[in-house]
Design a protein around this motif. Structure first.
Motif, PDB file in Angstrom:
ATOM      1  N   GLN A   1       7.670  14.863 -10.796  1.00 11.97           N
ATOM      2  CA  GLN A   1       8.515  15.687  -9.961  1.00 11.97           C
ATOM      3  C   GLN A   1       9.340  14.819  -9.020  1.00 11.97           C
ATOM      4  OE1 GLN A   1       6.029  18.469  -7.903  1.00 11.97           O
ATOM      5  NE2 GLN A   1       5.469  19.606  -9.743  1.00 11.97           N
ATOM      6  N   GLN A   2      10.537  15.278  -8.709  1.00 16.99           N
ATOM      7  CA  GLN A   2      11.399  14.538  -7.805  1.00 16.99           C
ATOM      8  C   GLN A   2      10.828  14.588  -6.392  1.00 16.99           C
ATOM      9  OE1 GLN A   2      15.414  15.931  -7.647  1.00 16.99           O
ATOM     10  NE2 GLN A   2      16.169  14.157  -6.521  1.00 16.99           N
ATOM     11  N   GLN A   3      10.776  13.428  -5.749  1.00 15.78           N
ATOM     12  CA  GLN A   3      10.197  13.349  -4.412  1.00 15.78           C
ATOM     13  C   GLN A   3      11.274  13.483  -3.343  1.00 15.78           C
ATOM     14  OE1 GLN A   3       6.749  12.935  -3.587  1.00 15.78           O
ATOM     15  NE2 GLN A   3       6.717  13.588  -5.723  1.00 15.78           N
TER      16      GLN A   3
ATOM     17  N   ASP B   1       0.832  -1.213   0.000  1.00 21.48           N
ATOM     18  CA  ASP B   1       0.000   0.000   0.000  1.00 21.48           C
ATOM     19  C   ASP B   1       0.865   1.260   0.000  1.00 21.48           C
ATOM     20  OD1 ASP B   1      -2.302  -1.496  -0.006  1.00 21.48           O
ATOM     21  OD2 ASP B   1      -2.619  -1.364   2.165  1.00 21.48           O
ATOM     22  N   ASP B   2       1.936   1.253   0.795  1.00 21.04           N
ATOM     23  CA  ASP B   2       2.800   2.429   0.854  1.00 21.04           C
ATOM     24  C   ASP B   2       3.562   2.629  -0.452  1.00 21.04           C
ATOM     25  OD1 ASP B   2       1.965   3.048   3.366  1.00 21.04           O
ATOM     26  OD2 ASP B   2       3.725   2.254   4.407  1.00 21.04           O
ATOM     27  N   ILE B   3       3.926   1.531  -1.093  1.00 21.30           N
ATOM     28  CA  ILE B   3       4.583   1.629  -2.403  1.00 21.30           C
ATOM     29  C   ILE B   3       3.647   2.265  -3.428  1.00 21.30           C
ATOM     30  CG2 ILE B   3       5.465   0.293  -4.361  1.00 21.30           C
ATOM     31  CD1 ILE B   3       6.656  -1.668  -2.349  1.00 21.30           C
ATOM     32  N   HIS B   4       2.378   1.856  -3.407  1.00 20.55           N
ATOM     33  CA  HIS B   4       1.389   2.445  -4.322  1.00 20.55           C
ATOM     34  C   HIS B   4       1.216   3.940  -4.044  1.00 20.55           C
ATOM     35  CE1 HIS B   4       0.668  -1.335  -6.035  1.00 20.55           C
ATOM     36  NE2 HIS B   4      -0.263  -1.793  -5.205  1.00 20.55           N
ATOM     37  N   THR B   5       1.279   4.305  -2.758  1.00 22.03           N
ATOM     38  CA  THR B   5       1.158   5.725  -2.400  1.00 22.03           C
ATOM     39  C   THR B   5       2.318   6.524  -2.980  1.00 22.03           C
ATOM     40  OG1 THR B   5       0.003   5.194  -0.339  1.00 22.03           O
ATOM     41  CG2 THR B   5       1.034   7.366  -0.487  1.00 22.03           C
ATOM     42  N   LEU B   6       3.534   5.982  -2.852  1.00 23.36           N
ATOM     43  CA  LEU B   6       4.701   6.658  -3.427  1.00 23.36           C
ATOM     44  C   LEU B   6       4.588   6.776  -4.936  1.00 23.36           C
ATOM     45  CD1 LEU B   6       7.817   5.282  -1.481  1.00 23.36           C
ATOM     46  CD2 LEU B   6       6.920   7.608  -1.475  1.00 23.36           C
ATOM     47  N   GLU B   7       4.112   5.713  -5.572  1.00 22.53           N
ATOM     48  CA  GLU B   7       3.950   5.736  -7.029  1.00 22.53           C
ATOM     49  C   GLU B   7       2.962   6.809  -7.452  1.00 22.53           C
ATOM     50  OE1 GLU B   7       2.815   1.714  -7.751  1.00 22.53           O
ATOM     51  OE2 GLU B   7       4.863   1.055  -8.212  1.00 22.53           O
ATOM     52  N   LYS B   8       1.908   6.971  -6.652  1.00 20.83           N
ATOM     53  CA  LYS B   8       0.896   7.978  -6.976  1.00 20.83           C
ATOM     54  C   LYS B   8       1.493   9.385  -6.932  1.00 20.83           C
ATOM     55  CE  LYS B   8      -2.003   9.167  -3.832  1.00 20.83           C
ATOM     56  NZ  LYS B   8      -3.107   9.141  -2.835  1.00 20.83           N
TER      57      LYS B   8
END
Length: 234
Positions: free
Chosen positions: A38-40, A25-32
């Motif tokens: 833009q660089q995160q 779930d957290d990986i999907h959040t980062l992908e979103k």
């Protein structure tokens, strides 16, 4: 800003790189967030032995959300934030802390206070029969599991899934102590509280395999547990 939790897997000081393990779930959040190109920027806080761990914080916030979602408790249950502030204030009051002294933040909170805070939330959920979205055995610190096992025996709640109306299951063989459950003295025998499904699993795979699987130790039956379950103690 969204707060994510991760386990540190690898540090490469030569390249200045770290490898983190995140939930799906957290990986999907980062992908979103990364989809806009833009660089995160990510903030990383490392907790020491006395600091609040990411697992503790994640579990505490999950319990607070479960309590809010249940809508059990009165007017203060309005929003997740009011629920959090209510339990913060309760913890400070019962532990003689100044207002605003308790915190779940990694920078300010402590491991001991957070464990006690989590226990308070679990007690509230048990009293009000609130369904939990996470299993305590997967989230509690090792030294806190015994308390959860004991609480589940008193509340007749499954120690694995939290289901109510669970049965007392002996961890020690009753046959080795006379065999007749109605006549033997149950004091000192280890037991756990299991729902029908997990009780059947325990019989299927064997008691020791079952306890190893779920990291259980069993609780020695005392007079309070025996009274709650109508067990003989003579």
């Amino acid at each position: 800003m969204t707060e994510l939790f991760a386990k540190l897997n690898k540090v490469d000081p030569n390249k200045g790189l770290i490898t983190l393990q995140l939930s799906t779930d957290d990986i999907h959040t980062l992908e979103k967030y990364h989809a806009n190109g833009q660089q995160q920027m990510v903030s990383l806080i490392a907790s020491d032995e006395n600091g609040v761990s990411a697992q503790q914080r994640k579990f505490a916030f999950a319990l607070l959300h479960d309590i809010w979602w249940s809508q059990v408790g009165g007017q203060w249950i309005e929003t997740p934030e009011t629920v959090k502030q209510h339990f913060y204030a309760m913890y400070e009051y019962y532990n003689s802390l100044d207002f605003g002294e308790f915190s779940l933040s990694a920078a300010k909170g402590t491991k001991t206070d957070t464990n006690q805070f989590i226990n308070m939330l679990l007690d509230y959920a048990a009293v009000h029969d609130i369904s939990l979205s996470v299993k305590p055995l997967n989230e509690l610190e090792p030294q806190e599991i015994a308390r959860w096992e004991y609480r589940c025996l008193l509340d007749k709640r499954c120690v694995i899934c939290g289901q109510a109306h669970a049965d007392l299951a002996h961890a020690d063989s009753v046959g080795a102590h006379g065999g007749n459950r109605q006549k033997i003295n149950h004091l000192g025998l280890r037991a756990m509280s299991l729902c029908r499904q997990h009780h059947q699993e325990q019989h299927k795979i064997g008691i020791q395999s079952f306890m190893n699987k779920y990291h259980l130790n069993g609780i020695k039956i005392d007079e309070k547990i025996a009274l709650e379950h109508g067990l003989n103690i003579k």
